[in-house]
Scaffold this motif. Structure first.
Motif, PDB file in Angstrom:
ATOM      1  N   GLU A 153       0.843  -1.189   0.000  1.00  0.00           N
ATOM      2  CA  GLU A 153       0.000   0.000   0.000  1.00  0.00           C
ATOM      3  C   GLU A 153       0.882   1.243   0.000  1.00  0.00           C
ATOM      4  OE1 GLU A 153      -2.812   0.078   3.104  1.00  0.00           O
ATOM      5  OE2 GLU A 153      -3.796  -1.797   2.537  1.00  0.00           O
ATOM      6  N   THR A 154       0.476   2.219  -0.780  1.00  0.00           N
ATOM      7  CA  THR A 154       1.228   3.472  -0.827  1.00  0.00           C
ATOM      8  C   THR A 154       0.472   4.532  -0.032  1.00  0.00           C
ATOM      9  OG1 THR A 154       0.109   4.102  -2.875  1.00  0.00           O
ATOM     10  CG2 THR A 154       2.221   2.967  -3.079  1.00  0.00           C
ATOM     11  N   ALA A 155       1.222   5.352   0.646  1.00  0.00           N
ATOM     12  CA  ALA A 155       0.600   6.419   1.434  1.00  0.00           C
ATOM     13  C   ALA A 155      -0.066   7.421   0.493  1.00  0.00           C
ATOM     14  CB  ALA A 155       1.661   7.118   2.280  1.00  0.00           C
ATOM     15  N   PRO A 156      -1.231   7.943   0.884  1.00  0.00           N
ATOM     16  CA  PRO A 156      -1.905   8.925   0.024  1.00  0.00           C
ATOM     17  C   PRO A 156      -1.031  10.163  -0.156  1.00  0.00           C
ATOM     18  CG  PRO A 156      -2.903   8.846   2.211  1.00  0.00           C
ATOM     19  CD  PRO A 156      -1.967   7.687   2.127  1.00  0.00           C
ATOM     20  N   GLU A 157      -1.061  10.707  -1.351  1.00  0.00           N
ATOM     21  CA  GLU A 157      -0.251  11.885  -1.633  1.00  0.00           C
ATOM     22  C   GLU A 157      -0.786  13.090  -0.865  1.00  0.00           C
ATOM     23  OE1 GLU A 157       1.265  14.542  -5.478  1.00  0.00           O
ATOM     24  OE2 GLU A 157       0.121  12.683  -5.755  1.00  0.00           O
TER      25      GLU A 157
END
Length: 275
Positions: free
Chosen positions: A15-19
């Motif tokens: 999962e990527t952190a929200p921009e």
């Protein structure tokens, strides 16, 4: 089965952190230089939002000059002696009506803390109006609305119709803050009552699209209650209350026009908007 489940979990992409929104990064930056360098690169490939925040950095840093030898503490002390100390009461309190000065003080402090000399040297080679126009031409709605307002306020080679073109493009966003900026420009187009009522219609549209136009909010303080002792200022009043109080007949006209423009937006009839 457990082995298969574990394998499936390993196959999932991390999962990527929200921009973080650029507006938040600008508001929270303690040193503008890294952000400025990033935005320069993004602007070079046509990023309109990046271009707008280059302009915002330029504006935020204009309180400080590269060759000014003062520290942040010295600059703030000078500011206080000039603007705040003469207004303090016997207990050392600042009058509540001086919120504009207190906001300016915070801006001066930020310029000293977030605008290092290296950045100031680069900004000295740029013009704020050029950065804003670049963001407008790249398609950033708020930059388009602000450019139109500046064009209508200042004597320039640009025609009023050029300003209207920017306003028409900006209105497509339906962003409430942008709609309110359009109102500022519309009110500058002429000095007659009809233009003022058109501007008030745009103010109502901004409120209806979600801008906080409630009692004692920043919007009210900036546009109406700059001086709380003024007879124009009514504590606890929202924008519509002010408009009804000042000009009841004009308010009805502005409200009806805003209602028609809101319907035109909903129907996609952008050519029916009034500037």
């Amino acid at each position: 089965m457990q082995l298969e489940a574990a394998t499936d979990e390993l196959d999932q992409p991390p999962e990527t952190a929200p921009e973080v929104p650029l507006a938040t990064r600008f508001d929270e930056a303690t040193d503008f230089l890294p952000l400025f360098l990033e935005l320069q690169g993004r602007t070079a490939i046509g990023d309109a939002e990046a271009a707008f925040y280059l302009f915002r950095i330029h504006e935020a840093c204009h309180y400080r000059q590269e060759k000014d030898p003062r520290s942040a503490a010295e600059a703030l002390a000078d500011f206080d002696r000039r603007y705040l100390d003469p207004r303090r009461d016997a207990a050392g309190n600042t009058p509540t009506g001086d919120w504009v000065i207190l906001q300016r003080r915070a801006e001066v402090e930020r310029a000293w803390r977030a605008c290092p000399p290296e950045l100031l040297r680069m900004l000295d080679t740029m013009e704020a109006d050029t950065l804003l126009r670049q963001a407008a031409d790249l398609g950033y709605p708020m930059a388009q609305a602000m450019t139109a307002t500046r064009m209508l306020r200042e004597v320039s080679k640009d025609s009023p119709e050029a300003a209207r073109d920017y306003q028409r493009a900006a209105a497509l966003s339906r962003d409430p803050a942008t709609l309110y900026e359009i109102a500022r420009g519309v009110g500058l187009s002429t000095a007659d009552d009809e233009a003022i009522r058109r501007a008030n219609a745009w103010r109502l549209l901004a409120c209806w699209h979600g801008l906080d136009c409630g009692p004692d909010k920043r919007l009210i303080r900036q546009t109406i209650c700059n001086n709380p002792s003024s007879a124009r200022c009514i504590p606890g009043a929202d924008l519509e209350h002010y408009l009804r109080t000042w000009d009841p007949e004009g308010y009805q006209q502005s409200y009806a026009l805003a209602d028609r423009m809101m319907q035109a937006m909903d129907d996609g009839r952008w050519e029916d908007l009034r500037f």
